[in-house]
Write a protein that holds these residues in place. Structure first.
Motif, PDB file in Angstrom:
ATOM      1  N   TRP A  79       0.819  -1.219   0.037  1.00 30.06           N
ATOM      2  CA  TRP A  79      -0.014  -0.105   0.111  1.00 30.06           C
ATOM      3  C   TRP A  79       0.952   1.324   0.031  1.00 30.06           C
ATOM      4  O   TRP A  79       0.441   2.248  -0.294  1.00 30.06           O
ATOM      5  N   TYR A  80       2.229   0.993   0.007  1.00 34.24           N
ATOM      6  CA  TYR A  80       3.266   2.146  -0.005  1.00 34.24           C
ATOM      7  C   TYR A  80       4.347   1.779  -0.648  1.00 34.24           C
ATOM      8  O   TYR A  80       4.724   0.488  -0.634  1.00 34.24           O
ATOM      9  N   THR A  81       5.121   2.442  -1.085  1.00 33.64           N
ATOM     10  CA  THR A  81       6.554   2.131  -1.501  1.00 33.64           C
ATOM     11  C   THR A  81       7.526   2.360  -0.563  1.00 33.64           C
ATOM     12  O   THR A  81       7.590   3.352   0.118  1.00 33.64           O
ATOM     13  N   GLY A  82       8.159   1.564   0.018  1.00 31.42           N
ATOM     14  CA  GLY A  82       9.110   1.562   1.164  1.00 31.42           C
ATOM     15  C   GLY A  82       9.395   0.389   1.741  1.00 31.42           C
ATOM     16  O   GLY A  82       9.346  -0.804   1.181  1.00 31.42           O
ATOM     17  N   THR A  83       9.800   0.297   2.975  1.00 31.83           N
ATOM     18  CA  THR A  83      10.398  -0.959   3.622  1.00 31.83           C
ATOM     19  C   THR A  83       9.292  -1.676   4.286  1.00 31.83           C
ATOM     20  O   THR A  83       8.324  -1.057   4.824  1.00 31.83           O
ATOM     21  N   TYR A  84       9.171  -3.165   4.097  1.00 32.75           N
ATOM     22  CA  TYR A  84       8.627  -3.818   4.537  1.00 32.75           C
ATOM     23  C   TYR A  84       9.543  -5.117   5.422  1.00 32.75           C
ATOM     24  O   TYR A  84      10.750  -5.080   4.852  1.00 32.75           O
ATOM     25  N   TYR A  85       8.897  -5.609   6.501  1.00 31.43           N
ATOM     26  CA  TYR A  85      10.012  -6.720   7.294  1.00 31.43           C
ATOM     27  C   TYR A  85       9.210  -8.103   6.938  1.00 31.43           C
ATOM     28  O   TYR A  85       8.128  -8.237   7.019  1.00 31.43           O
ATOM     29  N   ILE A  86      10.395  -8.995   6.674  1.00 32.09           N
ATOM     30  CA  ILE A  86       9.898 -10.370   6.810  1.00 32.09           C
ATOM     31  C   ILE A  86      10.464 -11.291   7.646  1.00 32.09           C
ATOM     32  O   ILE A  86      11.488 -11.036   7.829  1.00 32.09           O
ATOM     33  N   LYS A  87       9.786 -11.993   8.378  1.00 34.41           N
ATOM     34  CA  LYS A  87      10.339 -12.833   9.384  1.00 34.41           C
ATOM     35  C   LYS A  87      10.159 -14.190   9.134  1.00 34.41           C
ATOM     36  O   LYS A  87       8.820 -14.597   8.804  1.00 34.41           O
ATOM     37  N   ILE A  88      11.085 -14.861   9.259  1.00 35.53           N
ATOM     38  CA  ILE A  88      10.833 -16.508   9.004  1.00 35.53           C
ATOM     39  C   ILE A  88      11.260 -17.142  10.403  1.00 35.53           C
ATOM     40  O   ILE A  88      12.197 -16.693  10.798  1.00 35.53           O
ATOM     41  N   ARG A  89      10.256 -18.174  10.769  1.00 35.87           N
ATOM     42  CA  ARG A  89      10.387 -18.700  11.881  1.00 35.87           C
ATOM     43  C   ARG A  89      10.560 -20.288  11.795  1.00 35.87           C
ATOM     44  O   ARG A  89       9.355 -20.745  11.285  1.00 35.87           O
ATOM     45  N   MET A  90      11.456 -20.874  12.253  1.00 41.88           N
ATOM     46  CA  MET A  90      11.672 -22.294  12.331  1.00 41.88           C
ATOM     47  C   MET A  90      11.019 -22.670  13.582  1.00 41.88           C
ATOM     48  O   MET A  90      11.497 -22.870  14.497  1.00 41.88           O
TER      49      MET A  90
END
Length: 149
Positions: free
Chosen positions: A121-132
């Motif tokens: 919904w905006y251009t910019g930083t998003y965060y991706i979290k990966i959890r084992m």
């Protein structure tokens, strides 16, 4: 995006994940072998109108451990984050957050493949979290591939 679309992506990623899971923990498999296995999914995702990134993120996580990193995504684009764990992964999860750390989407099903989809919904930083979430050993391989349209 709807759950039907997520299930299609999960099915399409099976070939990619099988190839990446063949990387033994002793590190003797080559990156080129993993790339060849992952490339089999490119054409299937493209047939759904997605552009698939040529590069992917990889790493290892211990049982119960997580990693978080940021990426720039562009307003109005649809994204599919596909994370797969090797055969030692019983349950891998993925979470997507916006710049304010609001949860956008997640896949916490008990599976070796997790798919999160969203429209930026905006251009910019998003965060991706990966959890084992659950693994049979420590140092379990994971791979993230994403597609956009």
């Amino acid at each position: 995006m709807n759950s039907f679309f997520k299930h299609i992506l999960i099915g399409l990623t099976t070939v990619m994940i099988i190839g990446l899971c063949m990387i033994p923990q002793n590190g003797y498999a080559t990156l080129d072998e993993a790339k060849r296995a992952a490339s089999k999914i490119y054409y299937q995702l493209m047939s759904l109108g997605f552009n698939v990134r040529d590069s992917y993120s990889t790493g290892t996580l211990d049982d119960g451990e997580s990693t978080t990193f940021s990426r720039t995504f562009y307003s109005g684009n649809d994204y599919a984050m596909v994370v797969g764990g090797c055969s030692y992964a019983r349950d891998i999860d993925v979470y997507i957050y916006d710049r304010y750390w609001n949860l956008i989407d997640k896949d916490t099903d008990t599976d070796q493949v997790a798919v999160a989809t969203f429209t930026a919904w905006y251009t910019g930083t998003y965060y991706i979290k990966i959890r084992m979430y659950d693994a049979t050993s420590d140092g379990v391989h994971w791979a993230l591939q994403y597609a956009y349209r």
